[in-house]
Design an enzyme around this catalytic site. Structure first.
Site, PDB file in Angstrom:
ATOM      1  N   THR A  95       0.859  -1.184   0.000  1.00  0.00           N
ATOM      2  CA  THR A  95       0.000   0.000   0.000  1.00  0.00           C
ATOM      3  C   THR A  95       0.899   1.239   0.000  1.00  0.00           C
ATOM      4  O   THR A  95       1.907   1.298   0.703  1.00  0.00           O
ATOM      5  CB  THR A  95      -0.884  -0.010   1.273  1.00  0.00           C
ATOM      6  OG1 THR A  95      -1.612  -1.240   1.297  1.00  0.00           O
ATOM      7  CG2 THR A  95      -1.857   1.148   1.277  1.00  0.00           C
ATOM      8  N   SER A 132       2.932 -10.749  -9.476  1.00  0.00           N
ATOM      9  CA  SER A 132       2.496  -9.910  -8.348  1.00  0.00           C
ATOM     10  C   SER A 132       1.008  -9.603  -8.490  1.00  0.00           C
ATOM     11  O   SER A 132       0.457  -9.643  -9.591  1.00  0.00           O
ATOM     12  CB  SER A 132       3.234  -8.563  -8.371  1.00  0.00           C
ATOM     13  OG  SER A 132       4.610  -8.732  -8.215  1.00  0.00           O
ATOM     14  N   THR A 133       0.379  -9.253  -7.370  1.00  0.00           N
ATOM     15  CA  THR A 133      -1.023  -8.829  -7.391  1.00  0.00           C
ATOM     16  C   THR A 133      -1.078  -7.355  -7.770  1.00  0.00           C
ATOM     17  O   THR A 133      -0.444  -6.523  -7.107  1.00  0.00           O
ATOM     18  CB  THR A 133      -1.654  -9.038  -6.000  1.00  0.00           C
ATOM     19  OG1 THR A 133      -1.516 -10.418  -5.671  1.00  0.00           O
ATOM     20  CG2 THR A 133      -3.115  -8.627  -5.983  1.00  0.00           C
ATOM     21  N   ALA A 165      -1.646 -19.773  -0.385  1.00  0.00           N
ATOM     22  CA  ALA A 165      -1.724 -19.187   0.959  1.00  0.00           C
ATOM     23  C   ALA A 165      -0.469 -19.599   1.705  1.00  0.00           C
ATOM     24  O   ALA A 165       0.038 -20.720   1.524  1.00  0.00           O
ATOM     25  CB  ALA A 165      -2.972 -19.684   1.685  1.00  0.00           C
ATOM     26  N   CYS A 277      -1.565  -9.442   2.300  1.00  0.00           N
ATOM     27  CA  CYS A 277      -2.376  -9.125   1.125  1.00  0.00           C
ATOM     28  C   CYS A 277      -3.833  -8.737   1.354  1.00  0.00           C
ATOM     29  O   CYS A 277      -4.326  -7.862   0.649  1.00  0.00           O
ATOM     30  CB  CYS A 277      -2.310 -10.289   0.147  1.00  0.00           C
ATOM     31  SG  CYS A 277      -0.636 -10.462  -0.494  1.00  0.00           S
TER      32      CYS A 277
HETATM   33  P1  NAD Z   1       7.999 -10.129  -0.714  1.00  0.00           P
HETATM   34  O1  NAD Z   1       8.153  -8.773  -0.152  1.00  0.00           O
HETATM   35  O2  NAD Z   1       8.193 -11.325   0.160  1.00  0.00           O
HETATM   36  O3  NAD Z   1       9.022 -10.301  -1.944  1.00  0.00           O
HETATM   37  C1  NAD Z   1       9.204  -9.359  -2.942  1.00  0.00           C
HETATM   38  C2  NAD Z   1      10.696  -9.310  -3.281  1.00  0.00           C
HETATM   39  O4  NAD Z   1      10.872  -8.482  -4.429  1.00  0.00           O
HETATM   40  C3  NAD Z   1      11.585  -8.709  -2.188  1.00  0.00           C
HETATM   41  O5  NAD Z   1      12.553  -9.653  -1.775  1.00  0.00           O
HETATM   42  C4  NAD Z   1      12.215  -7.480  -2.849  1.00  0.00           C
HETATM   43  O6  NAD Z   1      13.564  -7.255  -2.466  1.00  0.00           O
HETATM   44  C5  NAD Z   1      12.132  -7.849  -4.312  1.00  0.00           C
HETATM   45  N1  NAD Z   1      12.206  -6.704  -5.216  1.00  0.00           N
HETATM   46  C6  NAD Z   1      11.500  -5.542  -5.164  1.00  0.00           C
HETATM   47  N2  NAD Z   1      11.844  -4.756  -6.204  1.00  0.00           N
HETATM   48  C7  NAD Z   1      12.775  -5.412  -6.912  1.00  0.00           C
HETATM   49  C8  NAD Z   1      13.501  -5.113  -8.101  1.00  0.00           C
HETATM   50  N3  NAD Z   1      13.320  -3.961  -8.760  1.00  0.00           N
HETATM   51  N4  NAD Z   1      14.397  -6.020  -8.542  1.00  0.00           N
HETATM   52  C9  NAD Z   1      14.581  -7.187  -7.899  1.00  0.00           C
HETATM   53  N5  NAD Z   1      13.924  -7.533  -6.776  1.00  0.00           N
HETATM   54  C10 NAD Z   1      13.022  -6.654  -6.292  1.00  0.00           C
HETATM   55  O7  NAD Z   1       6.574 -10.168  -1.408  1.00  0.00           O
HETATM   56  P2  NAD Z   1       5.649 -11.453  -1.656  1.00  0.00           P
HETATM   57  O8  NAD Z   1       4.906 -11.797  -0.424  1.00  0.00           O
HETATM   58  O9  NAD Z   1       6.446 -12.496  -2.340  1.00  0.00           O
HETATM   59  O10 NAD Z   1       4.588 -10.832  -2.659  1.00  0.00           O
HETATM   60  C11 NAD Z   1       4.923 -10.519  -3.994  1.00  0.00           C
HETATM   61  C12 NAD Z   1       3.658 -10.227  -4.758  1.00  0.00           C
HETATM   62  O11 NAD Z   1       2.829 -11.393  -4.784  1.00  0.00           O
HETATM   63  C13 NAD Z   1       2.785  -9.125  -4.164  1.00  0.00           C
HETATM   64  O12 NAD Z   1       2.201  -8.407  -5.219  1.00  0.00           O
HETATM   65  C14 NAD Z   1       1.720  -9.880  -3.404  1.00  0.00           C
HETATM   66  O13 NAD Z   1       0.522  -9.152  -3.333  1.00  0.00           O
HETATM   67  C15 NAD Z   1       1.528 -11.097  -4.264  1.00  0.00           C
HETATM   68  N6  NAD Z   1       1.040 -12.300  -3.556  1.00  0.00           N
HETATM   69  C16 NAD Z   1       1.550 -12.635  -2.335  1.00  0.00           C
HETATM   70  C17 NAD Z   1       1.137 -13.802  -1.696  1.00  0.00           C
HETATM   71  C18 NAD Z   1       1.677 -14.199  -0.348  1.00  0.00           C
HETATM   72  O14 NAD Z   1       1.173 -15.156   0.208  1.00  0.00           O
HETATM   73  N7  NAD Z   1       2.663 -13.545   0.183  1.00  0.00           N
HETATM   74  C19 NAD Z   1       0.225 -14.653  -2.337  1.00  0.00           C
HETATM   75  C20 NAD Z   1      -0.265 -14.286  -3.580  1.00  0.00           C
HETATM   76  C21 NAD Z   1       0.165 -13.110  -4.187  1.00  0.00           C
HETATM   77  C1  UGA Z   2      -4.443 -15.322   1.289  1.00  0.00           C
HETATM   78  C2  UGA Z   2      -5.315 -16.153   0.350  1.00  0.00           C
HETATM   79  O1  UGA Z   2      -5.868 -17.251   1.078  1.00  0.00           O
HETATM   80  C3  UGA Z   2      -4.506 -16.680  -0.824  1.00  0.00           C
HETATM   81  O2  UGA Z   2      -5.346 -17.359  -1.736  1.00  0.00           O
HETATM   82  C4  UGA Z   2      -3.841 -15.492  -1.522  1.00  0.00           C
HETATM   83  O3  UGA Z   2      -3.019 -15.945  -2.576  1.00  0.00           O
HETATM   84  C5  UGA Z   2      -2.999 -14.725  -0.526  1.00  0.00           C
HETATM   85  O4  UGA Z   2      -3.835 -14.283   0.568  1.00  0.00           O
HETATM   86  C6  UGA Z   2      -2.384 -13.496  -1.089  1.00  0.00           C
HETATM   87  O5  UGA Z   2      -2.840 -12.973  -2.097  1.00  0.00           O
HETATM   88  O6  UGA Z   2      -1.439 -13.058  -0.438  1.00  0.00           O
HETATM   89  P1  UGA Z   2      -2.674 -15.870   3.205  1.00  0.00           P
HETATM   90  O7  UGA Z   2      -2.842 -14.435   3.547  1.00  0.00           O
HETATM   91  O8  UGA Z   2      -1.299 -16.386   3.029  1.00  0.00           O
HETATM   92  O9  UGA Z   2      -3.454 -16.197   1.830  1.00  0.00           O
HETATM   93  O10 UGA Z   2      -3.370 -16.787   4.299  1.00  0.00           O
HETATM   94  P2  UGA Z   2      -4.907 -17.132   4.631  1.00  0.00           P
HETATM   95  O11 UGA Z   2      -4.975 -18.557   4.948  1.00  0.00           O
HETATM   96  O12 UGA Z   2      -5.823 -16.624   3.597  1.00  0.00           O
HETATM   97  O13 UGA Z   2      -5.141 -16.333   5.972  1.00  0.00           O
HETATM   98  C7  UGA Z   2      -5.208 -14.923   5.994  1.00  0.00           C
HETATM   99  C8  UGA Z   2      -5.603 -14.463   7.384  1.00  0.00           C
HETATM  100  O14 UGA Z   2      -6.971 -14.776   7.638  1.00  0.00           O
HETATM  101  C9  UGA Z   2      -4.802 -15.134   8.497  1.00  0.00           C
HETATM  102  O15 UGA Z   2      -4.514 -14.195   9.498  1.00  0.00           O
HETATM  103  C10 UGA Z   2      -5.743 -16.205   9.006  1.00  0.00           C
HETATM  104  O16 UGA Z   2      -5.484 -16.553  10.334  1.00  0.00           O
HETATM  105  C11 UGA Z   2      -7.074 -15.496   8.848  1.00  0.00           C
HETATM  106  N1  UGA Z   2      -8.215 -16.440   8.736  1.00  0.00           N
HETATM  107  C12 UGA Z   2      -8.321 -17.267   7.673  1.00  0.00           C
HETATM  108  C13 UGA Z   2      -9.183 -16.429   9.719  1.00  0.00           C
HETATM  109  O17 UGA Z   2      -9.108 -15.666  10.695  1.00  0.00           O
HETATM  110  N2  UGA Z   2     -10.232 -17.297   9.612  1.00  0.00           N
HETATM  111  C14 UGA Z   2     -10.373 -18.146   8.553  1.00  0.00           C
HETATM  112  O18 UGA Z   2     -11.365 -18.894   8.514  1.00  0.00           O
HETATM  113  C15 UGA Z   2      -9.384 -18.137   7.568  1.00  0.00           C
END
Ligand code: NAD
Ligand code: UGA
Length: 465
Positions: A95, A132-133, A165, A277
């Site tokens: 954000t 990425s999202t 997740a 997220c």
């Molecule tokens: P993260 O912060 O763990 O990893 C992102 C990485 O990108 C960091 O290590 C950072 O150093 C690197 N980075 C940033 N700019 C860069 C650049 N210019 N060159 C090279 N490296 C660079 O983030 P994340 O949790 O892996 O999430 C990444 C994306 O995926 C986000 O858009 C998030 O919304 C989406 N997403 C996350 C999850 C999740 O469970 N964490 C699940 C689904 C989607």
């Molecule tokens: C969530 C989605 O489940 C994934 O599909 C998505 O890819 C991801 O976000 C993302 O875009 O980052 P995540 O955040 O890793 O995954 O984990 P969740 O299992 O969704 O839990 C999210 C939060 O909700 C946690 O704090 C969990 O404890 C809470 N939660 C989940 C509840 O309080 N109750 C529930 O029934 C389920």
């Protein structure tokens, strides 16, 4: 065309596990994961697999299998872009904390930097995959940058959002409910989409691979997270009514979840959802709706986040009220700091807000979490900027032994649903606490009948006792 060499920019919670699974399932594809964060790359290359930067059950075995064979981690971003035919962008999209859209819109500066770097380096045609999202219509911005600053080569931009997740990432990647691929509806676009479909089809049933236009794909990701978070906020709203009326939220969840139109998943009431997220993606959706003048739509979704804030705050308020309206100087032990079990990720964890609220009341907090480091906990608190770092360290301690953490505590608060908490010797814990010994179970994790028979004073989300 066939994908032979992948570069993934961003070695985080998505880039690392996702690419490890692709490399394991496609041994003939070279996968290089790059990042500007040298420490993170060094950790991915660590011989000791317990030191990988992301904790996920099953990840270490996959990395062990593929690393050095066709899976590589590097800080040489240019070289990896140059070599690859397909580039996944998996950088963070937090954000915005400044300027227009502050606190709501997604900050796309890292995405733009990637696009400019790809444009500068690429000397041959490439597929660029948004992993990425992203806000809906970001692909057009990426395309404009690539086409206007590149070396005259062709780029196809695909949207391939990730639905894993944390805590179950490997399971989710190996057996996804669906893989979503959005692309341009042109001959070149179709070809690129087909190449990515073929890559996933190495291990995912084709019926589970969905292709759409780019905008549907981008928007489906935000929609999925909004719907999931909405279920948690909805059941959390009910948990408060349950506490007032004598209903039990677990019974209500079960009763409604057996309706096949509602379904049983994502109905566990908790201290509030966390994670990197849900909040960010909903706020982004709210911002997008507002930017189109859709105020009713924006207000509808914003309520999911407001309800979540309320749930976290009412948990800490209840601790303060129950401890005779003052927690000043009282030792309160937190079991868990991660935003859910089986991850070391703490981003937006409810524990951070609850701790901050209690520290404002001068509580003395001791934290035990099996996977989160002390450094991370203090960094989470410092990020809030509520007090100076010295005060945080004076008021909050991190303990590696759970029994020591709970010794002489006035109260225990369960913030994460780690399985190991259930197996503790609760009689021993009770014996070493101050009396009355309070437990506030923010995860509905423990057996409260057993705790009460030992002598604990219990509070459980969604029943109140
Ligand atoms: P993260 O912060 O763990 O990893 C992102 C990485 O990108 C960091 O290590 C950072 O150093 C690197 N980075 C940033 N700019 C860069 C650049 N210019 N060159 C090279 N490296 C660079 O983030 P994340 O949790 O892996 O999430 C990444 C994306 O995926 C986000 O858009 C998030 O919304 C989406 N997403 C996350 C999850 C999740 O469970 N964490 C699940 C689904 C989607
Ligand atoms: C969530 C989605 O489940 C994934 O599909 C998505 O890819 C991801 O976000 C993302 O875009 O980052 P995540 O955040 O890793 O995954 O984990 P969740 O299992 O969704 O839990 C999210 C939060 O909700 C946690 O704090 C969990 O404890 C809470 N939660 C989940 C509840 O309080 N109750 C529930 O029934 C389920």
């Amino acid at each position: 065309m066939k994908i032979k060499s992948i570069c993934c920019i961003g070695a985080g919670y998505v880039g690392g596990p996702t690419m490890a699974v692709i490399a394991q399932k496609c041994p003939n594809v070279k996968v290089t994961v790059v990042d500007i964060n040298e420490a993170r790359i060094a950790a991915w290359n660590n011989e000791d697999l317990s030191k990988l930067p992301v904790y996920e059950p099953g990840l270490d075995a996959i990395v062990k299998d593929a690393r050095g064979r066709n899976l590589f981690f590097s800080t040489n971003v240019d070289a990896a872009i140059d070599e690859a035919d397909t580039i996944f962008i998996s950088v963070n999209t937090p954000t915005k904390t400044y300027g227009k859209g502050k606190g709501m819109a997604a900050d796309l500066k890292y995405i733009e930097l990637c696009a400019r770097q790809i444009a500068r380096v690429a000397k041959e045609d490439k597929i660029v995959v948004e992993k990425s999202t992203l806000p809906v219509r970001t692909a057009s911005a990426i395309k404009s940058i690539l086409d206007n600053t590149g070396n005259g080569v062709q780029f196809q931009i695909l949207s391939n959002p990730e639905f894993l997740a944390e805590g179950t990432a490997i399971e989710d990647l190996l057996k996804p409910d669906r893989v979503l691929i959005g692309g341009e509806m042109t001959a070149e676009g179709e070809k690129a989409m087909q190449a990515l479909v073929d890559l996933y089809a190495s291990w995912v049933n084709r019926d589970h691979i969905l292709t759409t236009n780019v905008w549907s794909s981008e928007l489906s990701k935000l929609t999925a997270n909004a719907f999931l978070a909405q279920r948690v906020s909805s059941i959390n709203a009910m948990s408060e009514i349950c506490e007032k009326t004598g209903a039990n939220v677990a019974e209500v969840s079960k009763a409604i979840g057996m309706d096949s139109r509602i379904g049983p998943k994502f109905l566990s009431s908790s201290v509030g959802f966390g994670g990197s997220c849900f909040q960010k993606d909903i706020l982004n959706l709210v911002y997008i709706a507002k930017s189109y003048g859709l105020d009713e739509v924006a207000n509808y979704w914003e309520q999911v986040v407001l309800m979540n804030n309320h749930q976290k705050n009412r948990f800490s308020d209840n601790i303060i009220n129950t401890l005779y309206n003052t927690v000043s100087g009282k030792k309160i032990t937190f079991l868990g700091w991660a935003f859910k079990k089986d991850t070391n990720d703490t981003r937006e964890s409810a524990a951070i807000t609850v701790a901050d609220n209690l520290l404002n009341e001068h509580a003395k907090i001791t934290v035990y979490d099996p996977k989160v480091s002390e450094e991370q906990i203090f960094s989470d608190l410092e990020y809030l900027n509520s007090r100076d770092p010295k005060q945080n360290r004076a008021l909050l301690k991190v303990e590696k032994d759970p029994y020591l953490a709970m010794k002489d505590a006035h109260a225990i608060a369960i913030l994460t649903e780690w399985d190991e908490f259930k197996a503790y010797n609760w009689q021993k814990i009770y014996d070493h606490m101050l009396k009355p010994a309070f437990i506030f179970d923010g995860r509905r994790l423990l057996d409260h009948e057993m705790l009460k028979s030992i002598g604990f004073e219990c509070y459980e989300i969604g029943t109140g006792n």
